[in-house]
Design a protein around this motif. Structure first.
Motif, PDB file in Angstrom:
ATOM      1  N   UNK A  90       0.833  -1.205   0.000  1.00 51.24           N
ATOM      2  CA  UNK A  90       0.000   0.000   0.000  1.00 51.24           C
ATOM      3  C   UNK A  90       0.867   1.254   0.000  1.00 51.24           C
ATOM      4  N   UNK A  91       1.906   1.267   0.821  1.00 59.32           N
ATOM      5  CA  UNK A  91       2.817   2.419   0.869  1.00 59.32           C
ATOM      6  C   UNK A  91       3.550   2.611  -0.450  1.00 59.32           C
ATOM      7  N   UNK A  92       3.796   1.529  -1.170  1.00 59.43           N
ATOM      8  CA  UNK A  92       4.472   1.611  -2.476  1.00 59.43           C
ATOM      9  C   UNK A  92       3.492   1.941  -3.600  1.00 59.43           C
ATOM     10  N   UNK A  93       2.197   1.919  -3.314  1.00 63.82           N
ATOM     11  CA  UNK A  93       1.185   2.173  -4.340  1.00 63.82           C
ATOM     12  C   UNK A  93       1.047   1.007  -5.308  1.00 63.82           C
ATOM     13  N   UNK A  94       1.292  -0.203  -4.831  1.00 65.00           N
ATOM     14  CA  UNK A  94       1.251  -1.401  -5.671  1.00 65.00           C
ATOM     15  C   UNK A  94       0.163  -2.324  -5.146  1.00 65.00           C
ATOM     16  N   UNK A  95      -0.644  -2.873  -6.059  1.00 65.09           N
ATOM     17  CA  UNK A  95      -1.729  -3.739  -5.607  1.00 65.09           C
ATOM     18  C   UNK A  95      -1.602  -5.191  -6.087  1.00 65.09           C
ATOM     19  N   UNK A  96      -0.477  -5.548  -6.683  1.00 62.39           N
ATOM     20  CA  UNK A  96      -0.291  -6.926  -7.137  1.00 62.39           C
ATOM     21  C   UNK A  96       0.905  -7.550  -6.438  1.00 62.39           C
ATOM     22  N   UNK A  97       0.649  -8.694  -5.822  1.00 63.46           N
ATOM     23  CA  UNK A  97       1.686  -9.455  -5.143  1.00 63.46           C
ATOM     24  C   UNK A  97       1.910 -10.752  -5.909  1.00 63.46           C
ATOM     25  N   UNK A  98       3.165 -11.032  -6.195  1.00 64.73           N
ATOM     26  CA  UNK A  98       3.545 -12.270  -6.895  1.00 64.73           C
ATOM     27  C   UNK A  98       3.951 -13.295  -5.850  1.00 64.73           C
ATOM     28  N   UNK A  99       3.495 -14.516  -6.024  1.00 62.36           N
ATOM     29  CA  UNK A  99       3.922 -15.626  -5.168  1.00 62.36           C
ATOM     30  C   UNK A  99       4.259 -16.811  -6.061  1.00 62.36           C
ATOM     31  N   UNK A 100       5.268 -17.546  -5.640  1.00 59.39           N
ATOM     32  CA  UNK A 100       5.671 -18.725  -6.394  1.00 59.39           C
ATOM     33  C   UNK A 100       5.054 -19.982  -5.807  1.00 59.39           C
ATOM     34  N   UNK A 101       4.650 -20.886  -6.673  1.00 61.34           N
ATOM     35  CA  UNK A 101       4.105 -22.176  -6.253  1.00 61.34           C
ATOM     36  C   UNK A 101       4.935 -23.283  -6.876  1.00 61.34           C
ATOM     37  N   UNK A 102       5.591 -24.074  -6.035  1.00 61.62           N
ATOM     38  CA  UNK A 102       6.384 -25.200  -6.533  1.00 61.62           C
ATOM     39  C   UNK A 102       5.572 -26.476  -6.573  1.00 61.62           C
ATOM     40  N   UNK A 103       4.759 -26.669  -5.557  1.00 66.47           N
ATOM     41  CA  UNK A 103       4.024 -27.929  -5.427  1.00 66.47           C
ATOM     42  C   UNK A 103       2.687 -27.669  -4.744  1.00 66.47           C
ATOM     43  N   UNK A 104       1.859 -28.683  -4.721  1.00 66.31           N
ATOM     44  CA  UNK A 104       0.554 -28.568  -4.083  1.00 66.31           C
ATOM     45  C   UNK A 104       0.715 -28.171  -2.614  1.00 66.31           C
TER      46      UNK A 104
END
Length: 165
Positions: A90-104
């Protein structure tokens, strides 16, 4: 629509945050970062202080590792933080967060975190990316264990990180 008339084309500048402890940053992380730079104009690598996880490397070193690993990626910026990720975004003015998924096994935790972040700020979107198959098994936890036992780990982290170590 006449595509040659540039007046009708709207260009937006999109940023995303890829956060983690990056203890240390791995080739799996780099895989996700490269994918994210294909989607977003700028990717902020947000290195969490995360003292509760008792990281092997200091916050400053982890930030340095991430900066070294991404130094040839002009659309990537590395910033250390010590707040809730939602507040940082929010402080950066960014609304998209990336997350990595390796496995279930990653999915349940990441889904809970995504929902928690959204409950705090409804504008936050979480985008899940998968690494290539060759990097699907790479995690900081595995790298730390190999380091602890003086094993060969150089093939699991960026060369620039090896130089920093």
């Amino acid at each position: 629509m006449n595509m040659q008339n540039n007046e009708n084309i709207t260009t937006t500048y999109k940023k995303a945050i890829y956060s983690g402890t990056f203890d240390p940053i791995t080739n799996g992380h780099m895989d996700i970062i490269k994918r994210a730079t294909n989607i977003f104009d700028e990717v902020i690598i947000a290195v969490a202080k995360s003292e509760t996880k008792a990281p092997m490397f200091s916050h400053e070193r982890r930030v340095d590792f991430a900066k070294a690993a991404t130094e040839n990626m002009p659309s990537v910026r590395v910033i250390g933080f010590d707040t809730l990720l939602v507040d940082f975004a929010t402080n950066m003015g960014i609304n998209t967060i990336i997350r990595g998924l390796r496995a279930v096994s990653d999915f349940e935790y990441e889904l809970q975190m995504g929902y928690a972040n959204s409950s705090i700020n409804k504008k936050i979107e979480t985008l899940y990316l998968m690494p290539t198959l060759e990097n699907a098994f790479v995690s900081s936890t595995i790298v730390r264990e190999i380091i602890r036992f003086n094993g060969k780990f150089e093939h699991l982290v960026p060369k620039k990180v090896i130089e920093c170590m």
